[in-house]
Scaffold this active site. Structure first.
Site, PDB file in Angstrom:
ATOM      1  N   SER A 162      -5.375   4.703  -3.945  1.00 35.80           N
ATOM      2  CA  SER A 162      -6.029   5.984  -4.223  1.00 35.80           C
ATOM      3  C   SER A 162      -5.449   6.700  -5.435  1.00 35.80           C
ATOM      4  O   SER A 162      -6.029   7.687  -5.904  1.00 35.80           O
ATOM      5  CB  SER A 162      -5.944   6.900  -3.000  1.00 35.80           C
ATOM      6  OG  SER A 162      -4.601   7.241  -2.715  1.00 35.80           O
TER       7      SER A 162
ATOM      8  N   LYS B  47      -5.972  15.947   0.770  1.00 32.85           N
ATOM      9  CA  LYS B  47      -5.441  15.977  -0.594  1.00 32.85           C
ATOM     10  C   LYS B  47      -5.837  17.258  -1.311  1.00 32.85           C
ATOM     11  O   LYS B  47      -5.014  17.889  -1.985  1.00 32.85           O
ATOM     12  CB  LYS B  47      -5.929  14.745  -1.355  1.00 32.85           C
ATOM     13  CG  LYS B  47      -5.367  13.438  -0.809  1.00 32.85           C
ATOM     14  CD  LYS B  47      -5.991  12.231  -1.489  1.00 32.85           C
ATOM     15  CE  LYS B  47      -5.407  10.932  -0.929  1.00 32.85           C
ATOM     16  NZ  LYS B  47      -6.038   9.740  -1.524  1.00 32.85           N
TER      17      LYS B  47
END
EC number: 3.4.21.53
Length: 782
Positions: free
Chosen positions: A641, A684
């Site tokens: 990611s 996030k």
């Protein structure tokens, strides 16, 4: 690339008009979101063949146990109630008690009737033995016996006298004494007699002793005959007192051949043990009461339909039963009345629900469970005897045939492990019922969720939830799913939220639970488990962790990672740095070289190299020495990611173009530079927002995410409001070039027909620097 409007991000939940509060709606009777699992359960329960047991697989808090329990109750109601089981004394082999099946409820009735029967019959027999008529008959037999004994003795004495001997019988035995002149011969006279007389006396003595022996045999036979007469008398008297009660018992339980046979055997055993009534050491009621006690092993008298037994702690004894012992005179003793049933027996004819983890963690449980499922019956044996820890003599109860459907509940990894490591598993659990962790969010789902909230509130006597509170609960269910088009089926977590929201509303003195109560409960639930997250925030506040949210830096970018604990997932911003120079070493991943890189992260590094080669090494090879690192990260880095962030940091270092530190980025790339979706986007975004809020929101900060992750933007209201007020931003990107333009403010630039990028574009700067690196490497070779 597009900048998202707050309206796009805001979670929209539209309730049916009739939903004013949980007062105005009906509870939900059906179970929602698990159609696949329902069909699997239906199939498994319909098929009666051996091996069609069911493994319910799913994550915790998805309501697996609640669903299975409710579903089985509905199925069990219309089923046939299985019968009772009893254990009784085995008259042929007391160490192997007999099992007898009875109709449901008959076991308790038989146990009660047998207890009363023993009480009545023992009293009746005792009274008969004390009656005047019985005593007269005993006296008559005793008189006759004494007369015959006296007659035999008299006859013996007379015949002995004919041989000049007399016979004396006492407690120590029989003495034969020679006579001399009608008087007992003394030793002195005997020794004075001629030897011939002595021999004659000795010979006659032998004849008399033989005569005595023959009479003793006759007397013994006579005593035995009179013993039989006494026994016959006792049997006749006891039979007369017993017969009516025996017939009554057999008539009451004539439906069961095994019971009538037991009663017949009981009658014979009782008549064979009438001596107990005349013993001074043994109490007849206690002796026969224990001997003929009925062990109601399985009692289904209170059940309608099939039994359902749920076991969360599946230890050996609780599941398979046990044999208890009593310590007597330093010895362990047991009998048929001390056999205790386990969950297997109580669920026989119905359903047994087990926790897979418990079954596998307890010694010998899984192995024994497999054995009985293969055999179709269970032998009750204590664990200490099964594994040879004790060698004492124990009971061997007659096995009971099993007709049972087992539903074992466990997490997917347990199913996978058993399937892989135990070849017997799929032979015994042919049906897998998978529980989904989410369901689609649509109008029908909203209506069902409203009903579910109402049901939970009423079942747990909670306060009513107003319309906004219901809406807020559904929002939280969407957030739990991590997808704005889905709703989480973690109904256990949803129930906890409702319980705590109601408690807060009650403390606040409200009439109903409000949306504010739900929000506060949600935050308190997170706060209880967020110690680690708070410690990380403290490190950011103290600048122990160095991540900027303002300014621009070359070769430095804000990446985003997710930390998962047992109870919470949260995002942490992390600085990623890249350094480059001319050379031929290529890109060095410091995490990988330090053995702090997982396999997926290694793959992402190779993907970045593939992207770089395909885009920038068409006319000349890449000639550089580069390094990239996750700063202040000392645990293993895995996943892809951060590959977008790593790529842009590396290109920034090459082009010497600064990156905006006010923007964090997440996403993975393929070799063509397309940005792919990643996990944990909502965490996030929230992690970087918290850092920016800590350092001061300035309206320029935000997060860039993959366009394909848009549906994963399920964010707290606070972040939505910050976006609405222009204090925070979220962008979606589809390619590396789009992310470059956002993070650098420069046009990425597209190549012309000759592969050249326009002057002043980011990619042109990258190519120029790479070309200089290549020229330097050529010169060094010369």
């Amino acid at each position: 690339m597009r900048k998202l409007n707050w309206r796009e991000i805001d979670l929209k939940v539209t309730l049916p008009r009739k939903v004013k509060s949980t007062k105005s709606i009906d509870g939900l009777e059906e179970f929602i979101g698990q159609e696949r699992a329902i069909k699997a359960l239906e199939t498994g329960l319909k098929i009666k063949a051996r091996g069609y047991n069911i493994f319910v697989s799913g994550s915790t808090n998805t309501g697996r146990r609640t669903f299975v329990s409710r579903y089985l109750k509905k199925k069990a109601e219309g089923g046939e109630t299985p019968g009772d089981w009893i254990y009784v004394y085995n008259f042929d082999d007391p160490r192997s008690p007999n099992s007898i099946p009875l109709k449901a409820g008959m076991g308790k009735s038989f146990q009660k009737e047998m207890g009363e029967f023993v009480e009545i019959t023992i009293n009746a027999i005792s009274e008969s033995f004390q009656s005047e008529d019985y005593q007269q008959k005993v006296s008559a037999i005793q008189s006759e016996q004494a007369e015959n004994r006296s007659s035999l003795l008299k006859e013996l004495i007379e015949k002995a006298r004919e041989k000049d001997f007399t016979v004396q019988i006492n407690q120590t035995g029989v003495a034969t004494i020679p006579l001399w002149n009608g008087k007992p011969l003394t030793q002195e006279i005997y020794e004075a007699l001629p030897e011939e007389y002595q021999k004659t006396i000795s010979k006659k003595g032998e004849e008399v002793r033989e005569l005595v022996n023959s009479y003793i045999l006759r007397m013994s036979k006579m005593e035995k005959e009179y013993g039989e007469k006494f026994k016959e008398l006792n049997r006749d008297v006891a039979s007369f007192a017993l017969e009516g009660h025996i017939k009554e018992m057999k008539d009451k339980f004539s439906e069961s051949k095994e019971v009538t046979e037991f009663i017949d055997n009981l009658r014979g055993d009782l008549l064979d043990n009438l001596g107990v009534f005349f013993s001074q050491e043994t109490d007849a009621k206690s002796f026969f009461g224990k001997r003929y006690a009925i062990n109601l092993f399985v009692d289904n008298s209170g059940i309608k339909g099939k039994p359902i037994v749920e076991v969360t702690n599946a230890n050996y004894s609780s599941l398979f039963g046990r044999i208890e012992y009593l310590a007597r005179m330093g010895m362990l003793d047991t009998d048929h009345s001390m056999i205790r049933s386990g969950a297997i027996h109580r669920s026989n004819g119905g359903y047994l629900v087990l926790d897979a983890k418990s079954v596998l963690s307890e010694p010998y449980v899984w192995q024994t469970l497999k054995q009985l499922l293969f055999s179709g019956s269970e032998v009750i044996e204590n664990l200490e005897h099964k594994i040879g820890l004790l060698s004492t003599v124990s009971l061997k109860p007659e096995p009971i045939p099993l007709d049972i459907k087992i539903i074992m509940i466990g997490e997917p990894w347990i199913y996978s492990m058993l399937s892989t490591m135990d070849t017997d598993f799929k032979k015994l659990f042919k049906i897998k019922a998978e529980f989904d962790w989410e369901m689609r969010f649509d109008g029908d789902t909203v209506g069902k969720l409203c009903g579910l909230i109402c049901s939970i509130a009423r079942e747990n006597s909670l306060m009513d939830f107003d319309r906004d509170a219901v809406k807020e609960v559904i929002k939280k269910a969407i957030i739990l799913s991590g997808n704005r088009k889905k709703v989480s089926t973690q109904f256990g977590a949803l129930k906890q939220l409702l319980l705590e929201s109601s408690a807060i509303a009650e403390i606040n003195g409200g009439d109903m639970v409000s949306a504010g109560d739900v929000t506060r409960a949600w935050e308190e639930m997170k706060t209880r488990v967020s110690l680690y997250q708070d410690k990380v925030k403290e490190m950011f506040a103290d600048s122990t962790l160095l991540v900027q949210t303002e300014g621009e830096l070359i070769g430095e970018i804000n990446g985003l990672t997710v930390v998962q604990t047992e109870d919470l997932s949260f995002g942490i911003p992390v600085k990623i740095t890249a350094k480059v120079g001319p050379g031929n070493s290529g890109i060095v991943d410091i995490q990988k070289e330090s053995e702090l890189s997982g396999n997926i992260h290694d793959k992402a590094g190779l993907t970045i190299q593939g992207y770089m080669n395909s885009k920038y090494a068409r006319e000349f090879p890449l000639s550089l020495n580069g390094s990239i690192s996750f700063e202040q990260v000392y645990s293993v880095v895995d996943g892809d990611s951060a590959s977008v962030a790593e790529t842009i940091a590396f290109l920034s270092a090459i082009a010497e173009v600064p990156i905006k530190q006010s923007i964090a980025v997440t996403g993975s790339i393929n070799q063509s530079g397309r940005i792919q979706p990643v996990g944990g986007v909502q965490f996030k975004v929230e992690g970087f927002y918290e850092l920016c809020k800590l350092k001061g929101l300035n309206g320029k900060q935000g997060v860039a995410i993959p366009e394909t992750n848009f549906d994963n933007l399920v964010l707290p209201d606070e972040i939505v409001q910050a976006i609405k007020s222009g204090r925070f931003n979220i962008w979606t990107v589809e390619t590396v070039d789009e992310a470059i333009e956002l993070l650098t403010g420069l046009k990425a630039g597209q190549p012309d027909g000759n592969g050249k990028y326009p002057e002043g574009t980011f990619n042109n700067l990258v190519m120029q620097r790479l070309e200089r690196f290549y020229e330097i490497s050529i010169q060094e070779k010369k």
